[in-house]
Design an enzyme around this catalytic site. Structure first.
Site, short mmCIF file in Angstrom:
data_model
loop_
_atom_site.label_atom_id
_atom_site.label_comp_id
_atom_site.label_asym_id
_atom_site.label_seq_id
_atom_site.Cartn_x
_atom_site.Cartn_y
_atom_site.Cartn_z
N ASP A 1 -7.83 -5.10 0.26
CA ASP A 1 -8.36 -6.00 -0.76
C ASP A 1 -7.95 -7.45 -0.59
O ASP A 1 -8.45 -8.32 -1.30
CB ASP A 1 -7.92 -5.51 -2.15
CG ASP A 1 -8.76 -4.35 -2.61
OD1 ASP A 1 -9.93 -4.31 -2.22
OD2 ASP A 1 -8.24 -3.48 -3.32
N HIS B 1 0.86 -1.18 0.00
CA HIS B 1 0.00 0.00 0.00
C HIS B 1 0.89 1.23 0.00
O HIS B 1 1.95 1.22 0.64
CB HIS B 1 -0.89 -0.01 1.25
CG HIS B 1 -2.04 0.94 1.16
ND1 HIS B 1 -1.91 2.28 1.45
CD2 HIS B 1 -3.34 0.74 0.80
CE1 HIS B 1 -3.08 2.86 1.26
NE2 HIS B 1 -3.96 1.95 0.87
N1 ACO Z 1 4.17 -7.45 -4.49
C1 ACO Z 1 5.52 -7.47 -4.57
N2 ACO Z 1 6.26 -6.36 -4.49
C2 ACO Z 1 5.63 -5.20 -4.33
C3 ACO Z 1 4.21 -5.11 -4.22
C4 ACO Z 1 3.49 -6.30 -4.29
N3 ACO Z 1 2.16 -6.30 -4.21
N4 ACO Z 1 3.86 -3.82 -4.04
C5 ACO Z 1 4.98 -3.12 -4.05
N5 ACO Z 1 6.06 -3.94 -4.22
C6 ACO Z 1 7.48 -3.56 -4.25
C7 ACO Z 1 7.85 -2.95 -5.61
O1 ACO Z 1 8.26 -3.93 -6.52
C8 ACO Z 1 8.95 -2.03 -5.19
O2 ACO Z 1 10.11 -2.79 -4.92
P1 ACO Z 1 11.56 -2.21 -5.22
O3 ACO Z 1 11.69 -0.98 -4.37
O4 ACO Z 1 12.47 -3.32 -4.83
O5 ACO Z 1 11.58 -1.89 -6.69
C9 ACO Z 1 8.46 -1.47 -3.85
O6 ACO Z 1 7.66 -2.51 -3.29
C10 ACO Z 1 7.66 -0.20 -3.98
O7 ACO Z 1 6.60 -0.45 -4.90
P2 ACO Z 1 5.76 0.65 -5.65
O8 ACO Z 1 5.01 0.03 -6.78
O9 ACO Z 1 6.64 1.81 -5.95
O10 ACO Z 1 4.75 1.08 -4.52
P3 ACO Z 1 3.56 2.06 -4.71
O11 ACO Z 1 3.37 2.78 -3.42
O12 ACO Z 1 3.69 2.88 -5.95
O13 ACO Z 1 2.32 1.05 -4.97
C11 ACO Z 1 0.50 -0.33 -4.72
C12 ACO Z 1 1.35 0.76 -4.08
C13 ACO Z 1 -0.03 0.15 -6.10
C14 ACO Z 1 -0.73 -0.60 -3.84
C15 ACO Z 1 1.36 -1.60 -4.88
O14 ACO Z 1 1.78 -2.07 -3.62
C16 ACO Z 1 0.64 -2.70 -5.64
O15 ACO Z 1 0.61 -2.68 -6.87
N6 ACO Z 1 0.02 -3.68 -4.91
C17 ACO Z 1 -0.72 -4.72 -5.55
C18 ACO Z 1 -2.06 -4.19 -6.03
C19 ACO Z 1 -3.02 -3.97 -4.90
O16 ACO Z 1 -3.19 -4.79 -4.01
N7 ACO Z 1 -3.73 -2.81 -4.95
C20 ACO Z 1 -4.73 -2.44 -3.95
C21 ACO Z 1 -4.27 -1.29 -3.13
S1 ACO Z 1 -5.43 -0.89 -1.86
C22 ACO Z 1 -6.65 -0.02 -2.66
O17 ACO Z 1 -6.46 0.57 -3.69
C23 ACO Z 1 -7.96 -0.01 -2.06
#
Ligand code: ACO
Length: 381
Positions: free
Chosen positions: A315, A261
Protein backbone atom coordinates in the site's frame (compact mmCIF):
# COMPACT_ATOMS: atom_id res chain seq x y z
CA UNK A 1 -8.87 -29.45 23.46
CA UNK A 2 -7.62 -25.93 24.25
CA UNK A 3 -4.34 -24.60 22.92
CA UNK A 4 -2.29 -21.57 23.66
CA UNK A 5 -3.96 -18.28 22.66
CA UNK A 6 -2.09 -16.58 19.80
CA UNK A 7 -3.19 -12.93 19.34
CA UNK A 8 -4.12 -12.25 15.73
CA UNK A 9 -3.60 -15.99 15.05
CA UNK A 10 -0.05 -15.06 14.01
CA UNK A 11 1.66 -18.11 12.52
CA UNK A 12 -1.37 -20.36 13.09
CA UNK A 13 -2.26 -22.27 9.88
CA UNK A 14 -5.98 -21.82 9.14
CA UNK A 15 -6.07 -23.94 5.98
CA UNK A 16 -4.06 -25.95 3.46
CA UNK A 17 -3.74 -24.09 0.19
CA UNK A 18 -1.83 -24.28 -3.08
CA UNK A 19 -3.00 -20.92 -4.43
CA UNK A 20 -0.20 -18.56 -3.43
CA UNK A 21 3.06 -18.62 -1.50
CA UNK A 22 4.86 -15.92 0.44
CA UNK A 23 8.39 -16.03 1.83
CA UNK A 24 8.43 -12.98 4.08
CA UNK A 25 12.17 -13.08 4.71
CA UNK A 26 13.24 -13.49 1.09
CA UNK A 27 10.51 -11.17 -0.24
CA UNK A 28 8.98 -13.81 -2.53
CA UNK A 29 5.36 -13.95 -3.71
CA UNK A 30 4.14 -16.65 -6.11
CA UNK A 31 0.70 -17.34 -7.56
CA UNK A 32 0.32 -21.09 -8.21
CA UNK A 33 4.12 -21.27 -8.11
CA UNK A 34 4.74 -18.49 -10.66
CA UNK A 35 6.76 -15.53 -9.28
CA UNK A 36 4.72 -12.33 -9.16
CA UNK A 37 7.27 -10.35 -11.18
CA UNK A 38 6.89 -12.78 -14.12
CA UNK A 39 3.11 -12.38 -14.06
CA UNK A 40 3.42 -8.59 -13.73
CA UNK A 41 5.72 -8.61 -16.75
CA UNK A 42 3.81 -10.94 -19.05
CA UNK A 43 0.26 -11.77 -17.91
CA UNK A 44 -3.04 -9.91 -17.82
CA UNK A 45 -5.36 -9.50 -14.86
CA UNK A 46 -8.01 -11.84 -16.27
CA UNK A 47 -5.44 -14.51 -17.16
CA UNK A 48 -3.96 -14.21 -13.65
CA UNK A 49 -7.42 -14.47 -12.10
CA UNK A 50 -8.07 -17.63 -14.16
CA UNK A 51 -4.76 -19.05 -12.94
CA UNK A 52 -5.67 -18.33 -9.32
CA UNK A 53 -9.25 -19.58 -9.48
CA UNK A 54 -8.91 -22.59 -11.81
CA UNK A 55 -5.38 -23.61 -10.80
CA UNK A 56 -3.66 -23.54 -14.19
CA UNK A 57 -2.66 -21.10 -16.88
CA UNK A 58 -5.49 -21.28 -19.43
CA UNK A 59 -4.89 -22.59 -22.93
CA UNK A 60 -5.84 -20.09 -25.63
CA UNK A 61 -9.45 -21.29 -26.07
CA UNK A 62 -10.04 -21.33 -22.32
CA UNK A 63 -8.69 -17.82 -21.96
CA UNK A 64 -10.74 -16.44 -24.87
CA UNK A 65 -13.86 -18.11 -23.52
CA UNK A 66 -13.27 -16.84 -19.97
CA UNK A 67 -12.54 -13.29 -21.18
CA UNK A 68 -15.69 -13.35 -23.32
CA UNK A 69 -17.79 -14.62 -20.40
CA UNK A 70 -16.52 -11.92 -18.04
CA UNK A 71 -17.03 -9.28 -20.72
CA UNK A 72 -20.61 -10.38 -21.33
CA UNK A 73 -21.49 -10.13 -17.62
CA UNK A 74 -20.14 -6.62 -16.99
CA UNK A 75 -23.51 -4.91 -17.10
CA UNK A 76 -25.54 -4.59 -13.91
CA UNK A 77 -29.32 -4.79 -13.60
CA UNK A 78 -31.20 -1.49 -13.70
CA UNK A 79 -32.61 -2.30 -10.24
CA UNK A 80 -29.08 -2.42 -8.86
CA UNK A 81 -28.39 0.91 -10.56
CA UNK A 82 -31.58 2.27 -8.95
CA UNK A 83 -30.46 0.95 -5.58
CA UNK A 84 -27.09 2.71 -6.01
CA UNK A 85 -28.95 5.91 -6.98
CA UNK A 86 -30.64 5.87 -3.59
CA UNK A 87 -27.34 5.65 -1.67
CA UNK A 88 -26.19 8.88 0.03
CA UNK A 89 -23.61 10.59 -2.16
CA UNK A 90 -21.42 11.07 0.92
CA UNK A 91 -21.53 7.32 1.66
CA UNK A 92 -18.27 5.38 1.84
CA UNK A 93 -17.73 3.64 -1.53
CA UNK A 94 -16.59 0.47 0.22
CA UNK A 95 -19.91 0.27 2.07
CA UNK A 96 -21.74 0.89 -1.22
CA UNK A 97 -19.75 -1.92 -2.81
CA UNK A 98 -20.55 -4.28 0.05
CA UNK A 99 -24.28 -3.52 -0.32
CA UNK A 100 -24.11 -4.11 -4.09
CA UNK A 101 -22.27 -7.43 -3.79
CA UNK A 102 -24.75 -8.64 -1.18
CA UNK A 103 -27.64 -7.52 -3.40
CA UNK A 104 -26.34 -9.69 -6.27
CA UNK A 105 -27.30 -12.65 -4.11
CA UNK A 106 -30.97 -11.63 -4.42
CA UNK A 107 -30.83 -11.36 -8.21
CA UNK A 108 -28.84 -14.55 -8.76
CA UNK A 109 -29.96 -16.75 -5.88
CA UNK A 110 -27.96 -19.83 -4.98
CA UNK A 111 -29.61 -22.12 -2.49
CA UNK A 112 -27.37 -22.09 0.54
CA UNK A 113 -26.07 -25.53 1.36
CA UNK A 114 -26.60 -26.84 -2.20
CA UNK A 115 -23.82 -25.05 -4.03
CA UNK A 116 -23.01 -27.00 -7.21
CA UNK A 117 -20.25 -26.63 -9.73
CA UNK A 118 -22.35 -24.61 -12.16
CA UNK A 119 -23.20 -22.16 -9.37
CA UNK A 120 -19.56 -21.67 -8.47
CA UNK A 121 -18.67 -20.98 -12.12
CA UNK A 122 -21.56 -18.62 -12.83
CA UNK A 123 -21.12 -16.65 -9.63
CA UNK A 124 -17.36 -16.48 -10.16
CA UNK A 125 -17.85 -14.93 -13.61
CA UNK A 126 -20.48 -12.48 -12.32
CA UNK A 127 -18.38 -11.34 -9.39
CA UNK A 128 -15.27 -10.89 -11.54
CA UNK A 129 -17.29 -8.96 -14.12
CA UNK A 130 -19.61 -6.81 -12.04
CA UNK A 131 -17.50 -5.40 -9.22
CA UNK A 132 -15.76 -2.82 -11.47
CA UNK A 133 -19.10 -1.70 -12.92
CA UNK A 134 -20.65 -1.32 -9.46
CA UNK A 135 -17.72 0.76 -8.17
CA UNK A 136 -17.74 3.03 -11.25
CA UNK A 137 -21.55 3.34 -11.17
CA UNK A 138 -21.54 4.50 -7.54
CA UNK A 139 -18.78 7.00 -8.31
CA UNK A 140 -20.56 8.49 -11.33
CA UNK A 141 -23.87 8.70 -9.50
CA UNK A 142 -22.43 10.41 -6.44
CA UNK A 143 -21.05 13.04 -8.83
CA UNK A 144 -24.56 13.49 -10.19
CA UNK A 145 -23.74 11.85 -13.55
CA UNK A 146 -25.43 9.03 -15.42
CA UNK A 147 -23.37 5.86 -15.06
CA UNK A 148 -21.45 4.77 -18.13
CA UNK A 149 -22.29 1.50 -19.82
CA UNK A 150 -19.34 -0.91 -20.09
CA UNK A 151 -17.63 -0.76 -23.47
CA UNK A 152 -17.19 -4.13 -25.15
CA UNK A 153 -14.23 -2.91 -27.19
CA UNK A 154 -12.18 -2.22 -24.04
CA UNK A 155 -10.31 -4.72 -21.88
CA UNK A 156 -11.04 -5.23 -18.18
CA UNK A 157 -8.77 -2.44 -16.86
CA UNK A 158 -9.29 0.07 -19.65
CA UNK A 159 -13.05 -0.38 -19.39
CA UNK A 160 -13.03 0.24 -15.64
CA UNK A 161 -10.96 3.43 -16.01
CA UNK A 162 -13.28 4.53 -18.81
CA UNK A 163 -16.42 3.93 -16.70
CA UNK A 164 -14.81 5.73 -13.77
CA UNK A 165 -13.44 8.80 -15.52
CA UNK A 166 -15.50 9.01 -18.72
CA UNK A 167 -12.28 8.98 -20.74
CA UNK A 168 -10.69 6.11 -22.63
CA UNK A 169 -7.30 5.71 -20.94
CA UNK A 170 -3.93 5.82 -22.68
CA UNK A 171 -2.95 2.14 -23.30
CA UNK A 172 0.17 2.59 -21.09
CA UNK A 173 -2.03 3.84 -18.24
CA UNK A 174 -4.40 0.90 -18.72
CA UNK A 175 -1.44 -1.51 -18.64
CA UNK A 176 -0.06 0.03 -15.42
CA UNK A 177 -3.47 -0.28 -13.80
CA UNK A 178 -3.70 -3.88 -15.04
CA UNK A 179 -0.43 -4.67 -13.26
CA UNK A 180 -1.75 -3.02 -10.06
CA UNK A 181 -4.76 -5.36 -10.21
CA UNK A 182 -2.47 -8.38 -10.66
CA UNK A 183 -0.33 -7.36 -7.68
CA UNK A 184 -3.39 -7.08 -5.45
CA UNK A 185 -5.19 -10.20 -6.71
CA UNK A 186 -4.10 -12.66 -4.02
CA UNK A 187 -2.00 -12.88 -0.89
CA UNK A 188 -2.46 -16.15 1.05
CA UNK A 189 -4.62 -16.13 4.17
CA UNK A 190 -4.82 -12.43 4.98
CA UNK A 191 -7.68 -11.00 7.07
CA UNK A 192 -10.22 -10.59 4.24
CA UNK A 193 -9.45 -13.98 2.72
CA UNK A 194 -9.86 -15.53 6.15
CA UNK A 195 -13.30 -13.89 6.34
CA UNK A 196 -14.15 -15.43 2.96
CA UNK A 197 -13.03 -18.84 4.20
CA UNK A 198 -15.04 -18.59 7.42
CA UNK A 199 -18.22 -17.46 5.65
CA UNK A 200 -17.67 -19.97 2.83
CA UNK A 201 -17.28 -22.78 5.34
CA UNK A 202 -20.90 -22.27 6.45
CA UNK A 203 -21.92 -22.93 2.80
CA UNK A 204 -23.30 -19.40 2.56
CA UNK A 205 -23.94 -18.23 -1.00
CA UNK A 206 -20.94 -16.83 -2.91
CA UNK A 207 -22.20 -13.23 -2.88
CA UNK A 208 -22.40 -13.35 0.92
CA UNK A 209 -18.90 -14.85 1.03
CA UNK A 210 -17.47 -12.00 -1.03
CA UNK A 211 -19.49 -9.41 0.93
CA UNK A 212 -17.87 -10.65 4.16
CA UNK A 213 -14.43 -10.45 2.63
CA UNK A 214 -15.06 -6.93 1.29
CA UNK A 215 -16.16 -5.76 4.74
CA UNK A 216 -12.96 -7.05 6.27
CA UNK A 217 -10.84 -5.46 3.56
CA UNK A 218 -12.30 -2.03 4.33
CA UNK A 219 -10.40 -1.49 7.61
CA UNK A 220 -7.39 0.86 7.75
CA UNK A 221 -5.06 -1.89 8.93
CA UNK A 222 -5.80 -3.87 5.77
CA UNK A 223 -7.09 -2.46 2.46
CA UNK A 224 -7.60 1.06 3.72
CA UNK A 225 -3.91 1.75 4.32
CA UNK A 226 -3.07 3.31 0.93
CA UNK A 227 -5.71 6.00 1.46
CA UNK A 228 -4.05 6.79 4.78
CA UNK A 229 -0.60 6.82 3.14
CA UNK A 230 -1.72 9.55 0.75
CA UNK A 231 -3.26 11.54 3.61
CA UNK A 232 0.04 11.19 5.49
CA UNK A 233 2.15 12.31 2.51
CA UNK A 234 -0.12 15.35 2.01
CA UNK A 235 0.04 16.18 5.72
CA UNK A 236 3.86 16.01 5.67
CA UNK A 237 3.85 18.35 2.67
CA UNK A 238 7.61 18.85 2.17
CA UNK A 239 10.73 16.67 2.21
CA UNK A 240 12.19 18.70 5.11
CA UNK A 241 9.22 17.83 7.32
CA UNK A 242 9.57 14.06 6.81
CA UNK A 243 12.05 13.29 9.58
CA UNK A 244 10.39 15.37 12.33
CA UNK A 245 6.99 13.92 11.34
CA UNK A 246 8.21 10.30 11.51
CA UNK A 247 10.15 10.87 14.73
CA UNK A 248 7.13 12.52 16.32
CA UNK A 249 4.80 9.65 15.38
CA UNK A 250 7.23 7.00 16.53
CA UNK A 251 7.78 8.80 19.85
CA UNK A 252 4.01 8.71 20.36
CA UNK A 253 3.94 4.99 19.44
CA UNK A 254 1.87 5.71 16.35
CA UNK A 255 2.24 3.65 13.21
CA UNK A 256 3.52 4.91 9.89
CA UNK A 257 0.93 3.89 7.32
CA UNK A 258 2.10 1.69 4.44
CA UNK A 259 5.00 0.42 6.53
CA UNK A 260 5.21 -3.04 8.10
CA UNK A 261 3.58 -6.33 7.32
CA UNK A 262 2.64 -9.37 9.35
CA UNK A 263 4.54 -11.66 6.96
CA UNK A 264 7.14 -9.57 5.09
CA UNK A 265 10.19 -8.58 7.10
CA UNK A 266 11.83 -7.08 4.02
CA UNK A 267 10.41 -4.72 1.39
CA UNK A 268 7.21 -6.23 0.01
CA UNK A 269 7.97 -7.49 -3.56
CA UNK A 270 4.73 -5.83 -4.71
CA UNK A 271 5.95 -2.49 -3.34
CA UNK A 272 9.13 -2.87 -5.44
CA UNK A 273 7.08 -3.44 -8.62
CA UNK A 274 4.66 -0.63 -7.70
CA UNK A 275 7.49 1.80 -7.09
CA UNK A 276 8.87 1.01 -10.57
CA UNK A 277 5.39 1.57 -12.03
CA UNK A 278 5.15 4.88 -10.17
CA UNK A 279 8.50 5.98 -11.60
CA UNK A 280 7.40 4.96 -15.13
CA UNK A 281 4.11 6.80 -14.70
CA UNK A 282 5.70 10.00 -13.40
CA UNK A 283 8.37 9.91 -16.15
CA UNK A 284 5.73 9.68 -18.87
CA UNK A 285 2.89 11.71 -17.44
CA UNK A 286 4.52 14.29 -15.14
CA UNK A 287 6.27 14.20 -11.80
CA UNK A 288 4.60 14.02 -8.37
CA UNK A 289 6.02 15.94 -5.42
CA UNK A 290 4.33 13.38 -3.14
CA UNK A 291 6.51 10.65 -4.66
CA UNK A 292 9.66 12.47 -3.49
CA UNK A 293 8.17 12.72 -0.01
CA UNK A 294 7.33 8.99 -0.06
CA UNK A 295 10.91 8.08 -1.01
CA UNK A 296 12.17 10.16 1.91
CA UNK A 297 9.63 8.53 4.28
CA UNK A 298 10.91 5.12 3.16
CA UNK A 299 14.54 6.23 3.72
CA UNK A 300 13.89 7.65 7.20
CA UNK A 301 11.80 4.63 8.23
CA UNK A 302 14.52 2.25 7.05
CA UNK A 303 17.00 4.15 9.20
CA UNK A 304 14.77 4.34 12.29
CA UNK A 305 12.69 1.13 12.25
CA UNK A 306 14.17 -1.02 9.46
CA UNK A 307 15.96 -3.10 12.11
CA UNK A 308 12.52 -4.27 13.32
CA UNK A 309 11.81 -5.67 9.85
CA UNK A 310 9.49 -2.76 9.01
CA UNK A 311 9.59 -1.81 5.33
CA UNK A 312 7.10 -0.52 2.74
CA UNK A 313 4.18 -2.84 2.04
CA UNK A 314 2.02 -3.01 -1.10
CA UNK A 315 0.00 0.00 0.00
CA UNK A 316 2.93 2.37 0.34
CA UNK A 317 3.25 3.19 -3.38
CA UNK A 318 -0.15 2.09 -4.71
CA UNK A 319 -1.94 5.29 -3.63
CA UNK A 320 0.62 7.37 -5.52
CA UNK A 321 -0.04 5.38 -8.68
CA UNK A 322 -3.83 5.60 -8.28
CA UNK A 323 -3.60 9.33 -7.58
CA UNK A 324 -1.78 9.85 -10.88
CA UNK A 325 -4.41 7.73 -12.66
CA UNK A 326 -7.09 10.12 -11.39
CA UNK A 327 -8.65 7.65 -8.95
CA UNK A 328 -9.98 9.45 -5.85
CA UNK A 329 -8.55 8.24 -2.50
CA UNK A 330 -11.77 6.78 -1.18
CA UNK A 331 -11.88 4.44 -4.19
CA UNK A 332 -8.47 2.87 -3.47
CA UNK A 333 -9.96 0.13 -1.32
CA UNK A 334 -12.79 -0.64 -3.78
CA UNK A 335 -10.09 -0.91 -6.47
CA UNK A 336 -8.26 -3.34 -4.19
CA UNK A 337 -11.51 -5.34 -3.93
CA UNK A 338 -11.88 -5.44 -7.73
CA UNK A 339 -8.49 -7.18 -7.79
CA UNK A 340 -8.67 -9.27 -4.62
CA UNK A 341 -12.03 -10.77 -5.57
CA UNK A 342 -9.95 -13.18 -7.70
CA UNK A 343 -8.06 -14.43 -4.63
CA UNK A 344 -11.19 -14.60 -2.48
CA UNK A 345 -12.93 -16.69 -5.15
CA UNK A 346 -9.90 -18.97 -5.53
CA UNK A 347 -9.91 -19.64 -1.79
CA UNK A 348 -13.67 -20.12 -1.77
CA UNK A 349 -13.37 -22.79 -4.51
CA UNK A 350 -10.58 -24.47 -2.54
CA UNK A 351 -12.58 -24.33 0.70
CA UNK A 352 -15.65 -25.93 -0.89
CA UNK A 353 -13.59 -28.80 -2.30
CA UNK A 354 -12.65 -29.91 1.23
CA UNK A 355 -15.02 -28.08 3.52
CA UNK A 356 -15.31 -28.15 7.26
CA UNK A 357 -17.06 -25.35 9.12
CA UNK A 358 -14.71 -23.06 11.04
CA UNK A 359 -15.34 -23.29 14.74
CA UNK A 360 -12.27 -22.24 16.73
CA UNK A 361 -12.22 -22.15 20.46
CA UNK A 362 -11.46 -19.42 23.00
CA UNK A 363 -9.62 -18.94 26.24
CA UNK A 364 -12.41 -17.99 28.65
CA UNK A 365 -11.36 -15.17 30.99
CA UNK A 366 -14.73 -14.50 32.67
CA UNK A 367 -16.37 -15.53 35.93
CA UNK A 368 -18.44 -18.61 36.83
CA UNK A 369 -21.57 -19.22 38.90
CA UNK A 370 -22.47 -15.54 39.15
CA UNK A 371 -25.87 -15.03 40.81
CA UNK A 372 -28.52 -13.20 38.73
CA UNK A 373 -29.48 -9.83 40.29
CA UNK A 374 -32.97 -8.39 39.61
CA UNK A 375 -32.83 -4.98 37.89
CA UNK A 376 -34.36 -3.23 40.96
CA UNK A 377 -31.38 -4.29 43.07
CA UNK A 378 -28.63 -3.34 40.60
CA UNK A 379 -26.42 -0.27 41.02
CA UNK A 380 -23.11 0.95 39.61
CA UNK A 381 -20.32 -0.77 41.48
N1 ACO B 1 5.00 1.98 12.01
C1 ACO B 1 5.73 1.95 13.14
N2 ACO B 1 5.88 0.85 13.88
C2 ACO B 1 5.26 -0.26 13.47
C3 ACO B 1 4.49 -0.31 12.27
C4 ACO B 1 4.39 0.87 11.53
N3 ACO B 1 3.67 0.92 10.41
N4 ACO B 1 4.01 -1.56 12.10
C5 ACO B 1 4.45 -2.27 13.12
N5 ACO B 1 5.21 -1.50 13.96
C6 ACO B 1 5.89 -1.92 15.19
C7 ACO B 1 4.90 -2.03 16.35
O1 ACO B 1 4.77 -0.82 17.04
C8 ACO B 1 5.57 -3.10 17.16
O2 ACO B 1 6.69 -2.55 17.82
P1 ACO B 1 7.13 -3.07 19.26
O3 ACO B 1 7.46 -4.52 19.08
O4 ACO B 1 8.30 -2.21 19.59
O5 ACO B 1 5.95 -2.85 20.16
C9 ACO B 1 6.11 -4.07 16.10
O6 ACO B 1 6.38 -3.25 14.97
C10 ACO B 1 5.15 -5.17 15.73
O7 ACO B 1 3.92 -4.55 15.35
P2 ACO B 1 2.52 -5.28 15.27
O8 ACO B 1 1.43 -4.26 15.20
O9 ACO B 1 2.44 -6.31 16.35
O10 ACO B 1 2.64 -6.02 13.89
P3 ACO B 1 1.49 -6.81 13.19
O11 ACO B 1 2.12 -7.92 12.44
O12 ACO B 1 0.39 -7.14 14.13
O13 ACO B 1 0.89 -5.70 12.18
C11 ACO B 1 0.45 -4.40 10.33
C12 ACO B 1 1.08 -5.69 10.83
C13 ACO B 1 -1.04 -4.34 10.76
C14 ACO B 1 0.47 -4.39 8.80
C15 ACO B 1 1.23 -3.20 10.91
O14 ACO B 1 2.57 -3.23 10.46
C16 ACO B 1 0.59 -1.87 10.58
O15 ACO B 1 -0.36 -1.46 11.26
N6 ACO B 1 1.08 -1.18 9.50
C17 ACO B 1 0.49 0.07 9.10
C18 ACO B 1 -0.82 -0.19 8.37
C19 ACO B 1 -0.61 -0.74 6.99
O16 ACO B 1 0.22 -0.28 6.22
N7 ACO B 1 -1.42 -1.77 6.64
C20 ACO B 1 -1.38 -2.41 5.32
C21 ACO B 1 -0.85 -3.80 5.42
S1 ACO B 1 -0.70 -4.56 3.83
C22 ACO B 1 -2.29 -5.03 3.44
O17 ACO B 1 -3.13 -5.23 4.26
C23 ACO B 1 -2.61 -5.17 2.04
Amino acid sequence: MTGEYVPGLEGVPATRSNISFVDGKAGVLEYRGIPIDQLAESSTFLETSFLLIFAHLPIKEELLNYEAEVLSHRRIKYRIRDMIKSFPESGRPMVALQCCIAALGMYYPVNEGTIKEEHTYESTIRLMAKLPTMVATFHQMRLGNDPLTPRDDLGHSANFLYMLTGKEPDPRIARIFEVCLMLHAEHTVNASTFSALVTGSTLADPYTVITSAAGTLSGPLHGGANEEVMAMLREIGTIERVRPYIEDRLSRKQKIMGIGHRVYKVKDPRAIILQNLAVELFDKFGHSRLYDIAVEVERVCEELIGSKGLYPNVDFYSGLVYDKLGIPPDLYTPVFAIARVAGWLAHWHEQLADNRIFRPTQVYTGKHDVEYTPVSLRSYA
